[in-house]
Design an enzyme around this catalytic site. Structure first.
Site, PDB file in Angstrom:
ATOM      1  CG  HIS A  28      -2.719  -0.996  14.970  1.00 60.93           C
ATOM      2  ND1 HIS A  28      -2.709  -2.306  14.523  1.00 60.93           N
ATOM      3  CD2 HIS A  28      -2.497  -1.064  16.315  1.00 60.93           C
ATOM      4  CE1 HIS A  28      -2.489  -3.109  15.552  1.00 60.93           C
ATOM      5  NE2 HIS A  28      -2.364  -2.386  16.649  1.00 60.93           N
ATOM      6  CG  ASN A  51      -7.725  -4.402   0.805  1.00 61.56           C
ATOM      7  OD1 ASN A  51      -7.106  -3.390   1.124  1.00 61.56           O
ATOM      8  ND2 ASN A  51      -7.144  -5.572   0.667  1.00 61.56           N
ATOM      9  CG  HIS A  78      -1.932  -1.087   1.245  1.00 65.87           C
ATOM     10  ND1 HIS A  78      -3.206  -0.974   0.729  1.00 65.87           N
ATOM     11  CD2 HIS A  78      -1.844  -2.351   1.712  1.00 65.87           C
ATOM     12  CE1 HIS A  78      -3.854  -2.119   0.903  1.00 65.87           C
ATOM     13  NE2 HIS A  78      -3.046  -2.978   1.487  1.00 65.87           N
ATOM     14  CE1 TYR A  92      -2.497  -2.474   8.415  1.00 63.98           C
ATOM     15  CE2 TYR A  92      -2.559  -4.656   9.388  1.00 63.98           C
ATOM     16  CZ  TYR A  92      -2.832  -3.811   8.331  1.00 63.98           C
ATOM     17  OH  TYR A  92      -3.427  -4.285   7.201  1.00 63.98           O
TER      18      TYR A  92
HETATM   19 FE1  HDE Z   1      -2.586  -4.770   5.495  1.00 66.48          FE
HETATM   20  N1  HDE Z   1      -0.787  -3.997   5.994  1.00 66.48           N
HETATM   21  N2  HDE Z   1      -1.953  -6.599   6.044  1.00 66.48           N
HETATM   22  N3  HDE Z   1      -4.307  -5.613   4.816  1.00 66.48           N
HETATM   23  N4  HDE Z   1      -3.215  -2.997   4.857  1.00 66.48           N
HETATM   24  C1  HDE Z   1      -0.414  -2.724   5.813  1.00 66.48           C
HETATM   25  O1  HDE Z   1       0.728  -1.425   7.399  1.00 66.48           O
HETATM   26  C2  HDE Z   1      -0.903  -6.842   6.839  1.00 66.48           C
HETATM   27  C3  HDE Z   1      -4.630  -6.924   4.840  1.00 66.48           C
HETATM   28  C4  HDE Z   1      -4.461  -2.686   4.402  1.00 66.48           C
HETATM   29  O2  HDE Z   1      -3.237   3.519   3.946  1.00 66.48           O
HETATM   30  C5  HDE Z   1       0.922  -2.421   6.440  1.00 66.48           C
HETATM   31  O3  HDE Z   1       1.023   0.810   7.644  1.00 66.48           O
HETATM   32  C6  HDE Z   1      -0.872  -8.222   7.252  1.00 66.48           C
HETATM   33  C7  HDE Z   1      -6.007  -7.120   4.514  1.00 66.48           C
HETATM   34  C8  HDE Z   1      -4.507  -1.290   4.014  1.00 66.48           C
HETATM   35  O4  HDE Z   1      -1.670   3.390   5.453  1.00 66.48           O
HETATM   36  C9  HDE Z   1       1.299  -3.754   7.113  1.00 66.48           C
HETATM   37  C10 HDE Z   1      -1.960  -8.784   6.674  1.00 66.48           C
HETATM   38  C11 HDE Z   1      -6.496  -5.866   4.285  1.00 66.48           C
HETATM   39  C12 HDE Z   1      -3.230  -0.798   4.274  1.00 66.48           C
HETATM   40  C13 HDE Z   1       0.131  -4.630   6.743  1.00 66.48           C
HETATM   41  C14 HDE Z   1      -2.628  -7.770   5.901  1.00 66.48           C
HETATM   42  C15 HDE Z   1      -5.424  -4.940   4.472  1.00 66.48           C
HETATM   43  C16 HDE Z   1      -2.452  -1.884   4.797  1.00 66.48           C
HETATM   44  C17 HDE Z   1       1.940  -1.839   5.504  1.00 66.48           C
HETATM   45  C18 HDE Z   1      -2.406 -10.207   6.897  1.00 66.48           C
HETATM   46  C19 HDE Z   1      -7.914  -5.488   3.876  1.00 66.48           C
HETATM   47  C20 HDE Z   1      -2.732   0.609   4.014  1.00 66.48           C
HETATM   48  C21 HDE Z   1       2.015  -0.355   5.833  1.00 66.48           C
HETATM   49  C22 HDE Z   1      -2.332 -11.057   5.793  1.00 66.48           C
HETATM   50  C23 HDE Z   1      -8.861  -5.636   4.966  1.00 66.48           C
HETATM   51  C24 HDE Z   1      -3.024   1.522   5.157  1.00 66.48           C
HETATM   52  C25 HDE Z   1       1.214  -0.205   7.030  1.00 66.48           C
HETATM   53  C26 HDE Z   1      -2.604   2.922   4.825  1.00 66.48           C
HETATM   54  C27 HDE Z   1      -1.117  -1.767   5.196  1.00 66.48           C
HETATM   55  C28 HDE Z   1       0.049  -5.898   7.172  1.00 66.48           C
HETATM   56  C29 HDE Z   1      -3.737  -8.021   5.074  1.00 66.48           C
HETATM   57  C30 HDE Z   1      -5.603  -3.534   4.307  1.00 66.48           C
HETATM   58  C31 HDE Z   1       2.646  -4.337   6.698  1.00 66.48           C
HETATM   59  C32 HDE Z   1       0.158  -8.879   8.124  1.00 66.48           C
HETATM   60  C33 HDE Z   1      -6.773  -8.436   4.478  1.00 66.48           C
HETATM   61  C34 HDE Z   1      -5.691  -0.538   3.455  1.00 66.48           C
HETATM   62  O5  HDE Z   1       1.382  -3.614   8.496  1.00 66.48           O
END
Ligand code: HDE
Length: 664
Positions: free
Chosen positions: A335, A144, A71, A358
């Site tokens: 987060h 998402n 992202h 997060y």
């Molecule tokens: Fe994320 N995800 N994600 N994700 N995600 C991040 O956090 C993570 C997942 C989503 O605009 C990271 O600040 C894991 C699903 C959005 O700043 C990180 C898993 C969904 C955003 C991270 C998921 C999301 C992130 C990277 C488990 C939809 C951007 C930068 C498989 C519900 C937020 C950050 C923004 C961002 C980890 C899966 C949505 C690495 C471990 C499912 C919208 O922490």
């Protein structure tokens, strides 16, 4: 609203431009010169003594922070959420407790795979992360635009992300899933089947962030004052409906305007066309946890809306652009663990892993544990605890006490009981062995992939098949291609057979058991019940000095359409101004086209025809003001109409997919 203003003020303190102010160093020293470094004579060497040069350059050298691992590319806006009704029967969250209650929000939209500088219109899921600055603390709904995910357990996230990102040996391709490692991952991790169907659909190439749904994806809990919990899934529904680009167009937009979605959101807000989304919730009582033919904790499953209806909770309006991209959009830290009383977690193993990731990622990205003090992340309610120090600490804590329990400070800050608003985790009873395993209920990978396929209109199916053919056709390994064909034969033989032929794979699809369920969920289709609208759509009017286009433009603008005039030169044309030439404009950047001129110069007229061709090929509405302005081949085609009124009507239909010869 008061809170909204408070947040705005808080941010403004940090964002007011220092116009009319003396230039100083960061120590407050006024400088008499900022353009020339300190030298020995005007042609001599620069000297170390130049503290101003060194301060300026050091700051510049450290301007970048690590981009988000996923992202990385995003854009954001401020707004507010307004509650529709008291929802205290299901949650004690205060921001959902009273009709008309407003809560300031900050929303960041993003792509997932590409780096910070990648293009907006690529095929990808989109992030939809919302921070509610409630008076009980910040609540982040990190979602998402697709309601399911590729994997079922967070421990596989690094594997999945490594597979979709550019390949490590040559860092190719950027922001694309059309390559070997992504499809190798898919074929060898078949829990991805349902998400891949959505990813191959037009949902992955949205027209605008304003026209996308948002989904919390994971299963959460709502808990009310009485301590009764329900499983919930959260949804954002855009007022403008869900609309997409077509693939050929999306690829061209990536070159013509890599900032397409960012610009669209920014411009819409500047023009007062505020995007709006309704928040809705699906609710399943705890005792019905096992009443469905899917596991409600499995993040690769939807709860079909026809089975578990949506209850609308309120409306979000985005009405203010950021003042500074870095300070706000880049430094915002979401987060899933930022919750308020009344919102709790389920044991969805993806969510549980996200709860760790997060904060961990913010520590490296924002350089330490004090990121909550950055203006964009700071709660609007007071916060007190005994945490101290660390990189970039802003707060100046007073007094000698920084521990609990104490007598020197009257035992403050002190924990707050649940009845008075203190957060208490839902007391779920848990009993089990410590094991690394997948639950039996999570092992069905194809029935909802099939449900999705069954729910598509013929046009949507065609687009999905074409997307598969494009993506798998870019895979070099014939073995991976074959594995993908065989995997998706479980979902649909029709899909797999076309794919096999197109990508040159020979395999016996008939021996693979195809999912037999005939269930549908019309709510997942974009085209079954599309929202028709014209307001805020962007239309090009091709004009020159020969005919007066003022009445046409007035009619379009009266309907809420955003108009740009395109001609062979910029500047004045009779009573209107030409915004673009055929070189600075591109047909892929508009929702429709009005042709109100022909040009004598043959080369220019050829450009007009190419422009019309492209709009036609992408199925978009075309209007013409004089009979001889339309290309003869298209004159009878759907959505190609004479006169501005008919054009406005045709524009309300997003795409006229029933066109002959269109090749988009
Ligand atoms: Fe994320 N995800 N994600 N994700 N995600 C991040 O956090 C993570 C997942 C989503 O605009 C990271 O600040 C894991 C699903 C959005 O700043 C990180 C898993 C969904 C955003 C991270 C998921 C999301 C992130 C990277 C488990 C939809 C951007 C930068 C498989 C519900 C937020 C950050 C923004 C961002 C980890 C899966 C949505 C690495 C471990 C499912 C919208 O922490």
């Amino acid at each position: 609203m008061e809170q909204h203003n408070k947040k705005k003020e808080q941010l403004e303190q940090h964002t007011v431009e220092d116009r009319d102010k003396a230039l100083t160093t960061n120590q407050g020293l006024k400088m008499s010169e900022d353009e020339f470094s300190l030298k020995v004579g005007d042609r001599g060497p620069t000297i170390m003594e130049d503290f101003h040069f060194r301060e300026k350059m050091t700051h510049f050298d450290h301007e970048r922070i690590p981009e988000r691992v996923v992202h990385a590319r995003g854009t954001a806006a401020h707004g507010y959420f307004e509650c529709y009704e008291d929802a205290s029967d299901i949650t004690m969250a205060d921001f959902l407790s009273e009709k008309g209650k407003q809560t300031p929000v900050f929303v960041r939209f993003s792509t997932v795979a590409g780096s910070r500088g990648s293009a907006d219109s690529v095929r990808d899921a989109r992030g939809f992360a919302t921070k509610f600055y409630t008076d009980e603390g910040n609540y982040d709904l990190v979602g998402n635009n697709i309601p399911v995910f590729f994997i079922q357990d967070a421990i596989k996230f690094p594997d999945f992300v490594h597979a979709v990102k550019p390949e490590p040996h040559n860092e190719i391709p950027q922001a694309q899933s059309a390559h070997d490692t992504f499809w190798d991952f898919v074929a060898n991790n078949q829990e991805s089947a349902h998400m891949v169907m959505w990813h191959m659909s037009d949902r992955s190439i949205p027209r605008s962030y304003r026209m996308m749904e948002g989904f919390g994806v994971n299963t959460y809990r709502f808990v009310n004052k009485e301590g009764v919990a329900h499983f919930v899934k959260l949804h954002w529904k855009p007022v403008l409906g869900v609309h997409s680009l077509v693939w050929d167009e999306a690829q061209k937009v990536a070159g013509k305007d890599p900032d397409f979605h960012r610009r669209d959101l920014y411009d819409a807000i500047e023009l007062g066309n505020y995007p709006q989304y309704e928040l809705a919730v699906q609710v399943i009582p705890e005792e019905q946890e096992f009443s469905f033919d899917f596991d409600i904790l499995d993040p690769t499953k939807i709860w079909p809306e026809e089975q578990v209806p949506l209850r609308k909770l309120g409306m979000m309006t985005l009405n203010r652009n950021v003042d500074n991209f870095f300070a706000e959009t880049e430094q915002v830290a979401f987060h899933v663990g930022h919750v308020v009383p009344g919102i709790d977690f389920s044991n969805d193993p993806l969510l549980q892993g996200r709860l760790f990731s997060y904060t961990d990622t913010q520590l490296i990205r924002l350089g330490g544990p004090n990121f909550h003090e950055l203006p964009i992340n700071k709660p609007v309610c007071p916060f007190h605890n005994n945490q101290r120090d660390g990189y970039n600490r802003q707060t100046i804590n007073r007094g000698q006490v920084s521990y609990h329990q104490n007598s020197l400070q009257n035992n403050t800050p002190n924990p707050v009981p649940r009845e008075q608003g203190g957060y208490e985790h839902y007391q779920e009873k848990v009993d089990g062995r410590k094991i690394r395993a997948r639950s039996e209920g999570f092992k069905d990978h194809f029935s909802q992939a099939r449900l999705f396929w069954n729910s598509m209109t013929p046009v949507e199916k065609e687009h999905i098949v074409k997307a598969f053919c494009f993506e798998v056709g870019k895979v070099q390994s014939m073995d991976v291609r074959k594995q993908v064909v065989e995997m998706f034969a479980h979902v649909s033989h029709e899909l797999a057979a076309t794919l096999a032929k197109k990508v040159g794979v020979t395999t016996t699809i008939d021996t693979i058991p195809e999912e037999t369920n005939t269930k549908q969920s019309p709510a997942v289709s974009m085209y079954t019940n599309p929202v028709r609208f014209v307001e805020t759509k962007k239309v090009a009017v091709i004009a020159n000095e020969q005919y007066d286009v003022t009445p046409a433009i007035k009619a379009l603008e009266a309907a809420g359409i955003v108009v740009e005039v395109v001609s062979d030169h910029q500047g004045q044309l009779n009573d209107v101004t030409s915004d673009h030439t055929f070189e600075t404009a591109s047909p892929v950047l508009y929702d429709g086209l009005v042709v109100a001129a022909t040009f004598e110069d043959a080369q220019t007229q050829r450009k007009v025809e190419t422009f019309i061709d492209e709009v036609y090929n992408h199925y978009k509405a075309i209007g013409y003001t004089h009979e001889d302005f339309v290309l003869a081949a298209y004159s009878e085609a759907p959505g190609v109409v004479s006169g501005v009124e008919s054009f406005i009507e045709a524009l309300a239909t997003d795409r006229h997919f029933d066109r002959d010869y269109a090749i988009g």
